[in-house]
Design an enzyme around this catalytic site. Structure first.
Site, PDB file in Angstrom:
ATOM      1  N   LYS A 113      -2.798   9.231  -4.267  1.00  0.00           N
ATOM      2  CA  LYS A 113      -3.791   8.800  -5.254  1.00  0.00           C
ATOM      3  C   LYS A 113      -4.345   9.945  -6.086  1.00  0.00           C
ATOM      4  O   LYS A 113      -4.694   9.750  -7.242  1.00  0.00           O
ATOM      5  CB  LYS A 113      -4.929   8.034  -4.566  1.00  0.00           C
ATOM      6  CG  LYS A 113      -4.508   6.606  -4.259  1.00  0.00           C
ATOM      7  CD  LYS A 113      -5.631   5.776  -3.701  1.00  0.00           C
ATOM      8  CE  LYS A 113      -5.154   4.366  -3.427  1.00  0.00           C
ATOM      9  NZ  LYS A 113      -6.058   3.615  -2.567  1.00  0.00           N
ATOM     10  N   LYS A 194       6.884   0.185  -2.754  1.00  0.00           N
ATOM     11  CA  LYS A 194       6.008  -0.946  -2.401  1.00  0.00           C
ATOM     12  C   LYS A 194       5.563  -1.731  -3.637  1.00  0.00           C
ATOM     13  O   LYS A 194       5.289  -1.128  -4.674  1.00  0.00           O
ATOM     14  CB  LYS A 194       4.772  -0.374  -1.679  1.00  0.00           C
ATOM     15  CG  LYS A 194       3.873  -1.410  -1.066  1.00  0.00           C
ATOM     16  CD  LYS A 194       2.587  -0.794  -0.533  1.00  0.00           C
ATOM     17  CE  LYS A 194       1.538  -0.669  -1.610  1.00  0.00           C
ATOM     18  NZ  LYS A 194       0.187  -0.409  -1.156  1.00  0.00           N
ATOM     19  N   LYS A 197      -0.598  -3.863  -6.486  1.00  0.00           N
ATOM     20  CA  LYS A 197      -1.357  -4.496  -7.570  1.00  0.00           C
ATOM     21  C   LYS A 197      -1.740  -3.488  -8.648  1.00  0.00           C
ATOM     22  O   LYS A 197      -2.079  -3.862  -9.756  1.00  0.00           O
ATOM     23  CB  LYS A 197      -2.569  -5.260  -7.017  1.00  0.00           C
ATOM     24  CG  LYS A 197      -3.556  -4.452  -6.219  1.00  0.00           C
ATOM     25  CD  LYS A 197      -4.613  -5.360  -5.574  1.00  0.00           C
ATOM     26  CE  LYS A 197      -5.434  -4.593  -4.555  1.00  0.00           C
ATOM     27  NZ  LYS A 197      -6.321  -5.398  -3.761  1.00  0.00           N
TER      28      LYS A 197
HETATM   29  P1  TYM Z   1      -5.731  -3.458  -0.033  1.00  0.00           P
HETATM   30  O1  TYM Z   1      -6.833  -4.181  -0.707  1.00  0.00           O
HETATM   31  O2  TYM Z   1      -4.982  -2.426  -0.801  1.00  0.00           O
HETATM   32  O3  TYM Z   1      -4.645  -4.496   0.505  1.00  0.00           O
HETATM   33  C1  TYM Z   1      -5.020  -5.600   1.310  1.00  0.00           C
HETATM   34  C2  TYM Z   1      -3.939  -5.885   2.330  1.00  0.00           C
HETATM   35  O4  TYM Z   1      -2.689  -6.175   1.688  1.00  0.00           O
HETATM   36  C3  TYM Z   1      -1.656  -5.401   2.285  1.00  0.00           C
HETATM   37  N1  TYM Z   1      -0.611  -5.129   1.286  1.00  0.00           N
HETATM   38  C4  TYM Z   1       0.696  -5.370   1.476  1.00  0.00           C
HETATM   39  N2  TYM Z   1       1.358  -5.880   2.517  1.00  0.00           N
HETATM   40  C5  TYM Z   1       2.703  -6.011   2.403  1.00  0.00           C
HETATM   41  N3  TYM Z   1       3.397  -5.659   1.276  1.00  0.00           N
HETATM   42  C6  TYM Z   1       2.764  -5.152   0.204  1.00  0.00           C
HETATM   43  N4  TYM Z   1       3.443  -4.814  -0.886  1.00  0.00           N
HETATM   44  C7  TYM Z   1       1.343  -4.989   0.272  1.00  0.00           C
HETATM   45  N5  TYM Z   1       0.403  -4.524  -0.593  1.00  0.00           N
HETATM   46  C8  TYM Z   1      -0.780  -4.616   0.048  1.00  0.00           C
HETATM   47  C9  TYM Z   1      -2.368  -4.119   2.730  1.00  0.00           C
HETATM   48  O5  TYM Z   1      -1.632  -3.431   3.712  1.00  0.00           O
HETATM   49  C10 TYM Z   1      -3.666  -4.684   3.260  1.00  0.00           C
HETATM   50  O6  TYM Z   1      -3.508  -5.130   4.577  1.00  0.00           O
HETATM   51  N6  TYM Z   1      -8.131  -0.123   2.786  1.00  0.00           N
HETATM   52  C11 TYM Z   1      -7.701  -1.501   2.708  1.00  0.00           C
HETATM   53  C12 TYM Z   1      -8.847  -2.507   2.827  1.00  0.00           C
HETATM   54  C13 TYM Z   1      -9.677  -2.325   4.052  1.00  0.00           C
HETATM   55  C14 TYM Z   1      -9.286  -2.599   5.391  1.00  0.00           C
HETATM   56  C15 TYM Z   1     -10.432  -2.280   6.187  1.00  0.00           C
HETATM   57  C16 TYM Z   1      -8.115  -3.057   5.972  1.00  0.00           C
HETATM   58  C17 TYM Z   1     -10.962  -1.895   4.070  1.00  0.00           C
HETATM   59  N7  TYM Z   1     -11.428  -1.865   5.367  1.00  0.00           N
HETATM   60  C18 TYM Z   1     -10.375  -2.413   7.567  1.00  0.00           C
HETATM   61  C19 TYM Z   1      -8.077  -3.195   7.355  1.00  0.00           C
HETATM   62  C20 TYM Z   1      -9.189  -2.882   8.146  1.00  0.00           C
HETATM   63  C21 TYM Z   1      -7.022  -1.714   1.378  1.00  0.00           C
HETATM   64  O7  TYM Z   1      -7.237  -1.002   0.435  1.00  0.00           O
HETATM   65  O8  TYM Z   1      -6.240  -2.836   1.338  1.00  0.00           O
END
Ligand code: TYM
Length: 332
Positions: A113, A194, A197
Site C-alpha cells: 500500500k 487478486k 475493489k
Molecule cells: P476488506 O474490506 O478488504 O475485505 C473484506 C473481506 O473480503 C475478503 N476478500 C477476498 N476474498 C477472496 N478473494 C478476493 N479477491 C477477496 N478480496 C477481499 C478479505 O480477505 C476479507 O475477508 N482488514 C479487513 C477488515 C477487518 C477485519 C477485522 C477482518 C477489520 N477488522 C477483523 C477480519 C477480522 C479488510 O480490509 O477487509
C-alpha cells in the site's frame, strides 16, 4: 455446550466484489447456523485513506445493506459499526504497546500500500494491530476471511500469545477460516493477481452492482487459455483463468468443482462462459433486490445499528475489563 465464537470485519470502502462475497460474506452467512457470529463494519480501518464525511456514511449503510442481503441475520448474529464500540480503540492502544516495530514492518499489505498511497499515515502502518484488537476483544475462536488477511491473523495470534504469557489466559487464541475453493478470487484479466475493489481497471473485477450487460462484457473478455481442444478443468497452476471462473461458478451455484468439470466435459469455452454469465446475472439480480429492500428501509437499518452496538459493547467491555485488571489500569 457454549457455541464457538466467529468474528470478522469488512471495510466500508468502494463497491464490493464477487471476491468479497466468495471469500468472506458467503462464509459469514453459512457459519451463523452453528456458531455465535459477530460481524463488524470496519469504518475506523477505512480512515487510513481520507474519507469524505457524507460518502463514508453512505458507504457504511451500503455495506450494511449488502451484508443483510447476503443473509446476515441480525436476530441471530451481532452486526455493528466498529467506531460505535469505543473498546476497539481502547484495546488498540494497549496492543500497540505489545507489538514490535519489526513485526509490523514485515506486513506485506503495508508494503504494497505504501507504493500506491501518497498519504502514508501511521494508521496505515499499525492497521493490523487494530484488526488484532477487533478479533481479541470478542474471545474469537475462528475468523472467516480471504487469503489476503492471513498474515494479519498470524500477527494477532502472536500478540495474543505474548500478552497471555505475561498476564495469564486473557485472550482466546483465534484461528483463520478460509473458503477451500475461493479464499482468493483472482482478477479477470490477470488471473495471477487478486480481484480487488481498489483495482484501477474495472474490467478486472465483478462488482456486486454490475448489471447484466457489464457482466456479459467482462466475462466474455476474461482470460482463459489456448489449450486445444478446450479443457474446462480446475488447475490453478496451468489454467488460472478457467480455474478462477470455476471457483466463481461453484460458489454462486453451490455445485462442486468436480460436478462442474463433469458437466462441461467436451464443451467449449464459449459455452462455459455463457453459463458463468447466466448464473452471475441470476445471482446478482437476486442479491440486489434484497439489497434495495434493506437500503431503502432507514428505520430498520438504524435499529440494527443501535442494537448491534449495544450487544457488541456488552462483550467487548468484559474483555477490556480483564485486560485493564491484568495490567493494573483503572484500579485506583
Ligand atoms: P476488506 O474490506 O478488504 O475485505 C473484506 C473481506 O473480503 C475478503 N476478500 C477476498 N476474498 C477472496 N478473494 C478476493 N479477491 C477477496 N478480496 C477481499 C478479505 O480477505 C476479507 O475477508 N482488514 C479487513 C477488515 C477487518 C477485519 C477485522 C477482518 C477489520 N477488522 C477483523 C477480519 C477480522 C479488510 O480490509 O477487509
Amino acid at each position: 455446550m457454549k457455541k464457538k465464537i466467529i468474528f470478522s470485519g469488512i471495510q466500508p470502502t468502494g463497491l464490493l466484489t464477487i471476491g468479497n462475497y466468495i471469500g468472506a460474506l458467503s462464509q459469514w452467512k453459512y457459519l451463523q447456523k452453528k456458531y455465535f457470529c459477530i460481524y463488524c463494519i470496519a469504518d475506523l480501518h477505512s480512515l487510513t485513506i481520507f474519507q469524505e464525511k457524507n460518502i463514508l456514511n453512505k458507504n457504511i449503510l451500503d455495506i450494511l445493506s449488502v451484508c443483510l442481503a447476503c443473509g446476515i441475520n441480525p436476530k441471530q448474529s451481532i452486526i455493528f459499526i466498529q467506531s460505535h464500540v469505543p473498546q476497539h480503540s481502547q484495546l488498540h492502544w494497549i496492543l500497540n504497546c505489545f507489538t514490535n516495530f519489526g513485526e509490523i514492518k514485515r506486513m506485506t499489505q503495508f508494503k504494497e500500500k505504501i507504493h500506491l498511497n501518497k498519504n502514508v499515515n501511521v494508521g496505515l502502518f499499525n492497521y493490523p494491530i487494530l484488526m488484532a484488537s477487533d478479533i481479541l476483544l470478542y474471545q474469537t475462536n475462528k475468523i472467516p476471511v480471504g487469503k489476503d488477511q492471513i498474515q494479519h491473523i498470524e500477527l494477532t495470534r502472536d500478540i495474543a500469545y505474548r500478552f497471555n504469557n505475561i498476564y495469564g489466559n486473557i485472550f482466546t487464541i483465534p484461528e483463520k477460516r478460509l473458503n477451500n475453493y475461493g479464499s482468493c478470487v483472482m482478477s479477470l484479466l490477470d488471473p495471477k493477481k487478486k480481484m480487488s475493489k481498489s483495482d484501477y481497471n474495472n474490467n478486472n473485477i465483478i462488482s456486486l452492482f454490475d448489471d447484466d450487460f457489464i457482466i456479459k462484457q467482462k466475462i466474455n473478455n476474461a482470460v482463459t487459455d489456448s489449450d486445444y481442444p478446450p479443457n474446462i478443468k480446475y488447475d490453478l497452476k496451468n489454467k488460472p483463468g478457467i480455474s478462477n471462473m470455476l471457483i466463481i461458478l461453484s460458489n454462486i451455484t453451490g455445485h462442486s468443482i468436480k460436478n462442474l468439470e463433469q458437466n462441461f466435459k467436451n464443451k467449449n469455452y464459449k459455452d462455459f462462459k455463457k453459463s458463468v454469465i447466466q448464473n452471475l446475472c441470476l445471482f446478482l439480480n437476486k442479491l440486489r433486490k434484497k439489497y434495495f429492500f434493506y437500503r431503502t428501509n432507514k428505520i430498520l437499518l438504524k435499529d440494527i445499528i443501535t442494537t448491534g452496538a449495544t450487544k457488541a459493547k456488552k462483550y467487548a467491555s468484559l474483555t477490556l475489563k480483564k485486560v485493564y485488571d491484568a495490567i493494573g489500569l483503572d484500579s485506583l
